[in-house]
Scaffold this motif. Structure first.
Motif, PDB file in Angstrom:
ATOM      1  N   ALA A   1      22.913   8.912  -6.929  1.00  0.00           N
ATOM      2  CA  ALA A   1      23.651   7.993  -7.795  1.00  0.00           C
ATOM      3  C   ALA A   1      24.626   7.148  -6.985  1.00  0.00           C
ATOM      4  O   ALA A   1      24.777   5.948  -7.227  1.00  0.00           O
ATOM      5  N   ALA A   2      25.287   7.777  -6.016  1.00  0.00           N
ATOM      6  CA  ALA A   2      26.243   7.051  -5.188  1.00  0.00           C
ATOM      7  C   ALA A   2      25.535   5.986  -4.347  1.00  0.00           C
ATOM      8  O   ALA A   2      26.019   4.852  -4.225  1.00  0.00           O
ATOM      9  N   GLY A   3      24.390   6.341  -3.802  1.00  0.00           N
ATOM     10  CA  GLY A   3      23.628   5.371  -3.024  1.00  0.00           C
ATOM     11  C   GLY A   3      23.134   4.223  -3.881  1.00  0.00           C
ATOM     12  O   GLY A   3      23.209   3.046  -3.503  1.00  0.00           O
ATOM     13  N   PHE A   4      22.649   4.577  -5.065  1.00  0.00           N
ATOM     14  CA  PHE A   4      22.175   3.550  -6.008  1.00  0.00           C
ATOM     15  C   PHE A   4      23.324   2.624  -6.409  1.00  0.00           C
ATOM     16  O   PHE A   4      23.155   1.404  -6.468  1.00  0.00           O
ATOM     17  N   ALA A   5      24.484   3.205  -6.673  1.00  0.00           N
ATOM     18  CA  ALA A   5      25.657   2.397  -7.036  1.00  0.00           C
ATOM     19  C   ALA A   5      26.079   1.510  -5.879  1.00  0.00           C
ATOM     20  O   ALA A   5      26.532   0.373  -6.081  1.00  0.00           O
ATOM     21  N   GLY A   6      25.940   2.022  -4.663  1.00  0.00           N
ATOM     22  CA  GLY A   6      26.282   1.221  -3.486  1.00  0.00           C
ATOM     23  C   GLY A   6      25.404  -0.015  -3.365  1.00  0.00           C
ATOM     24  O   GLY A   6      25.884  -1.104  -3.029  1.00  0.00           O
ATOM     25  N   VAL A   7      24.133   0.159  -3.666  1.00  0.00           N
ATOM     26  CA  VAL A   7      23.209  -0.983  -3.636  1.00  0.00           C
ATOM     27  C   VAL A   7      23.477  -1.921  -4.812  1.00  0.00           C
ATOM     28  O   VAL A   7      23.587  -3.141  -4.649  1.00  0.00           O
ATOM     29  N   ALA A   8      23.617  -1.337  -6.001  1.00  0.00           N
ATOM     30  CA  ALA A   8      23.808  -2.154  -7.214  1.00  0.00           C
ATOM     31  C   ALA A   8      25.093  -2.969  -7.140  1.00  0.00           C
ATOM     32  O   ALA A   8      25.153  -4.096  -7.642  1.00  0.00           O
ATOM     33  N   GLY A   9      26.113  -2.414  -6.499  1.00  0.00           N
ATOM     34  CA  GLY A   9      27.386  -3.118  -6.402  1.00  0.00           C
ATOM     35  C   GLY A   9      27.333  -4.351  -5.525  1.00  0.00           C
ATOM     36  O   GLY A   9      28.221  -5.208  -5.575  1.00  0.00           O
ATOM     37  N   GLY A  10      26.288  -4.478  -4.743  1.00  0.00           N
ATOM     38  CA  GLY A  10      26.153  -5.631  -3.866  1.00  0.00           C
ATOM     39  C   GLY A  10      25.592  -6.851  -4.563  1.00  0.00           C
ATOM     40  O   GLY A  10      25.596  -7.945  -4.001  1.00  0.00           O
ATOM     41  N   PHE A  11      25.120  -6.676  -5.773  1.00  0.00           N
ATOM     42  CA  PHE A  11      24.518  -7.791  -6.508  1.00  0.00           C
ATOM     43  C   PHE A  11      25.540  -8.393  -7.464  1.00  0.00           C
ATOM     44  O   PHE A  11      26.211  -7.681  -8.205  1.00  0.00           O
ATOM     45  N   ALA A  12      25.636  -9.711  -7.446  1.00  0.00           N
ATOM     46  CA  ALA A  12      26.577 -10.393  -8.318  1.00  0.00           C
ATOM     47  C   ALA A  12      26.022 -10.441  -9.743  1.00  0.00           C
ATOM     48  O   ALA A  12      24.830 -10.216  -9.974  1.00  0.00           O
ATOM     49  N   SER A  13      26.906 -10.765 -10.668  1.00  0.00           N
ATOM     50  CA  SER A  13      26.472 -10.905 -12.059  1.00  0.00           C
ATOM     51  C   SER A  13      25.528 -12.092 -12.186  1.00  0.00           C
ATOM     52  O   SER A  13      25.514 -12.983 -11.337  1.00  0.00           O
TER      53      SER A  13
END
Lengths: 59, 133
Positions: B24-36
């Motif tokens: 989950a932390a890794g997924f959140a790390g990737v997802a957080g790199g994408f803008a709205s």
């Protein structure tokens, strides 16, 4: 901004009051237990959670 | 008299929970790199959301009874109406600096990658806590 801050403070105050012994108020957990008891309520709460994520991270 | 073997101590291994947490932390790390407003952000939200919603609907629910009487929820109902009214009025009036919506307030806060990732992980954790009920 003050409106949201006031709402957040009110939420904290209600939760703290609800956790006191013999309090007639429900905690957030009590509310969720009531709403999620039927399957449809459970789905509704999860979809609302999903909407929050979509609203703040994707839209 | 036959001697009985000593009882085997059954211990729960937290391996699955630890792996899920790192995932989950890794997924959140990737997802957080994408803008709205990007398709990548939408996919990440839908993917994470689908997993949690599926888990929530398939997992057996713990039978926790809500207390009575129901008027104990009145304070929360009033608060919910207040929040929806405040947010709704902000959206209706155009969500400007004088009466911003919650998303307008949080957009600059959620801009940095690290903050966005932590917030995304927090959102996933909130979903997991709903599922665990």
């Amino acid at each position: 901004m003050l409106g949201f801050a006031a709402l957040a403070l009110a939420a904290v105050a209600i939760e703290l009051a609800a956790r006191r012994p013999n309090s007639p108020l429900w905690t957030v957990g009590d509310c969720l237990a009531y709403i999620t008891r039927p399957r449809l309520g459970r789905l509704g709460v999860l979809l609302a959670w999903l909407w929050v994520g979509w609203h703040f991270f994707a839209r | 008299m036959a001697t009985q073997p000593p009882p085997v101590e059954v211990r729960r291994r937290p391996t699955r929970a630890i792996l899920a947490g790192f995932g989950a932390a890794g997924f959140a790390g990737v997802a957080g790199g994408f803008a709205s407003f990007t398709w990548q952000a939408t996919v990440c939200v839908m993917l994470g959301g689908a997993v949690i919603v599926l888990l929530g609907m398939l997992r057996p629910q713990r039978r926790r009874l809500a207390p009575t009487p129901r008027r104990g929820a009145l304070a929360w109902a009033i608060l919910a109406v207040g929040f929806l009214g405040w947010e709704g009025s902000a959206l209706v009036t155009g969500s400007g600096p004088s009466h911003p919506s919650l998303s307008l307030l949080l957009d600059p806060v959620l801009e940095p990658h690290a903050v966005r990732s932590v917030a995304f992980l927090g959102w996933l954790l909130g979903g997991w806590m709903l599922v665990r009920r």
